[in-house]
Design an enzyme around this catalytic site. Sequence first.
Site, mmCIF file in Angstrom:
data_model
loop_
_atom_site.group_PDB
_atom_site.id
_atom_site.type_symbol
_atom_site.label_atom_id
_atom_site.label_comp_id
_atom_site.label_asym_id
_atom_site.label_seq_id
_atom_site.Cartn_x
_atom_site.Cartn_y
_atom_site.Cartn_z
ATOM 1 N N SER A 503 -2.703 2.701 2.334
ATOM 2 C CA SER A 503 -2.125 2.240 1.069
ATOM 3 C C SER A 503 -1.300 0.964 1.237
ATOM 4 O O SER A 503 -1.835 -0.091 1.542
ATOM 5 C CB SER A 503 -1.288 3.376 0.465
ATOM 6 O OG SER A 503 -0.955 3.097 -0.863
ATOM 7 N N ASP A 514 -5.536 -12.154 5.674
ATOM 8 C CA ASP A 514 -6.197 -13.128 4.803
ATOM 9 C C ASP A 514 -5.538 -14.503 4.883
ATOM 10 O O ASP A 514 -6.213 -15.538 4.854
ATOM 11 C CB ASP A 514 -6.190 -12.642 3.348
ATOM 12 C CG ASP A 514 -7.169 -11.507 3.106
ATOM 13 O OD1 ASP A 514 -7.992 -11.232 4.002
ATOM 14 O OD2 ASP A 514 -7.098 -10.886 2.030
ATOM 15 N N LYS A 529 -7.172 3.758 1.904
ATOM 16 C CA LYS A 529 -6.616 4.233 0.634
ATOM 17 C C LYS A 529 -6.198 3.010 -0.175
ATOM 18 O O LYS A 529 -5.119 2.478 -0.005
ATOM 19 C CB LYS A 529 -5.447 5.176 0.901
ATOM 20 C CG LYS A 529 -5.016 6.007 -0.309
ATOM 21 C CD LYS A 529 -3.913 5.350 -1.077
ATOM 22 C CE LYS A 529 -3.431 6.232 -2.209
ATOM 23 N NZ LYS A 529 -2.415 5.579 -3.050
#
Length: 767
Positions: A503, A514, A529
């Site tokens: 999560s 990224d 998740k």
Amino acid sequence: MNLKSKLTLGLVLLSVGLTIGLRAETNAIIPLSELKPGPDDAGIAFISAKLLEQNHYSRHPLDNEYSGKMLDQYLKMLDPLHMHFLQSDLDKFEPYRTRLDNLLLQRHDTWPAYEIFSTFRERLQQRTEYCEELLKTEKFTFTGDDRILINRKDAPAPKDLDEAKKLWRERLRYEYLQEKLAKASDKKADKKKPEAKKTGVTNSTPAVVKAPKPEAQEISETLAKRYRKILHIYQEMDRGDVFEFYMNALAHVYDPHTDYMGKSALEQFKISMNLALFGIGAQLRADDDGYCNIEKLMPGGPAIKSKKINEKDRIVAVAQGTNAPVDIVGMNLNKAVQLIRGPKGSEVRLTVEGADGDDRRVVALVRDEIPLEDSQAKGKVVDLPGPDGQLTRVGVIDLPSFYASFDSPGGKGKSEPRFTSADVAALIKKMKTEGTRGIVLDLRRNGGGSLEEAIKLTGLFVKEGPVVQVKGPDGDPIVDSDEDPSVLWDGPLVVLTSRFSASASEIVAAALQDYGRALVVGDISTHGKGTVQSLNQLRNIPQLAKIETDPGALKFTIRKFYRANGRSTQFEGVTPDIILPSIMNVVKDAGEKALDNALPCDTIESAKFEPVNRVAPYLNELKKSSDVRIAKSKDFEYIREDIANYLKHQEDKTMSLNEKVRLKEKAEDDARQKARDKERLARKAPEPKVYELTLKNVSMPGLPPPVAKTNTVASVTAAHGTASADPLSDDLEDEKPPAIDPTLDETQSILVDYLHLLGKVVTARKD
């Protein structure tokens, strides 16, 4: 215990699901005749079902398909290993496969929950009575070639009671053998313990020493007590407990992170977010005799401050203020805990006695806030030798969750504010002051938490820009960004993840990856998740505002997370830049992919952001250096051996019930572990200096004393007062090396390599 036993430990006892949050304040057995729908069940169930239909991410109607899934979920919760329900029971329940939806939405009927639970409890009682009788009458032998299937989740249900009894007897034999092998290990360990020194003082009244019970009697009593204890837990379950089970079966049909929470479950959720609870400050444990034992007193809590309660005491009754005490002997521990906890400033009176039943007294305590310090961010500064032999100072931040202050209406008090981003910022500032050159952010145990805190924490390492995209089933994605252009830590950064990173921790790892801001290292992927849940307290629904029963809360998925680059973290997780050997890389029942009804991964358009590209130019060189170290590392060699052993056992899926075979397997496991311990004790490599940082000492000047850590033979022999010519002599065979963490060690080495490639190494100060 061998590797296979460890991996199946959770399936061994009685193979029943014990995950429900219990509420009742009595330890009396609830008659089956009283297990029937309450007056408010229908309204709560209907409103919950309509909320899920209309507001869950999938927007899926509660139809015949979901009715069947709900039935399967409920049966699985109660009997996950297909040990209790007979095929005839399942045949009786089969008409519900296409009727549960109509019963909930049209007739407002929850009767199947109680009918199915009652059948389960009857079968559990039959099993308990049958196994108790076997323990009294049968002499178990373990000389044949038979084997047992431990994990029966994919096996068919027993067709009738006779077949069930065969399964129950087989499982009882397995449990008996487990106890027998454990006792053999204990006896072996006791023989190696040094005899107590004689002091020359004798008691005038010698203590009465009870003759030990025969092993067979002791094992039988232990197992019988275990069976009775688990049966008693289910016999204590009241209407509310069964209803919570049933509603969770409905919730989990929509996805594995959608939950129905009763009063106690909601309170536990609040505790996990606040990292604080309101109580007496004691860790409790239930023993096999039904006593609630005080395992540990927490610093600063009311219990330890009173000086009237000791560790190993046991609590036998609980009274609220001036009310009459409630006997908690034999009560399920979750229920006892609910009685002991309460609002800050309220009084609780505990009837406490010593471990032997002596010194009974009543202790009045005023409940207070108990911070859960073990779950807070913590760190350490480590001085590591680099490729050139010079020491390099790095920092490690261990972050178990993304916590933030959270208060629910009707909660038991307001906790002191605690925020992940502020705590991590304090640790980083301290590390900068102490000359740290690079940081490892360890998210291996981090199961998520506050999205807002995850975004703020990411902002400590990047300038303003998108961190995560959030999208519901309709409409355009919402881009959640860090809007603060300042960066607290602009130096080299490595994020360490595992299959348990989930999560919010996946959002942070994905964003930093990224942006090219951090090197991500760890297991083959994170958990996967990537969904957002909304917590809806059902008391706020007008139709449920005035009912007598506390309707609880419904937490359901409303959106998905997407990385800045547009790919969802759901299902697939985050793949590290450098994957390290780990047994979790091959465990099938791990991660989101192993959960029922998990939502799929998909992709949306990338957000606009500017990568800083600090990792890609160095990645190939870092991988090569890491591969060379791992190939030479004994610890990673051991991990590869464990992986091979695990895969071998996974192919078999059964375990021998022959005592000699199991003893041989255990001897091989013990010998393997002993050889590893000896090799680790004999290592000559210098130990890095480690300075532990906590939120308590982070504001103090300088660093705390380095952690004492010895894993050399010289230090061990010195501790013994002996010097051995053979560093692997039997005198040291029971010595255990300090706990090691090869994954973190290798990650730190990768960070040192990274620092050298960046040319940012500065020799650590010698304190």
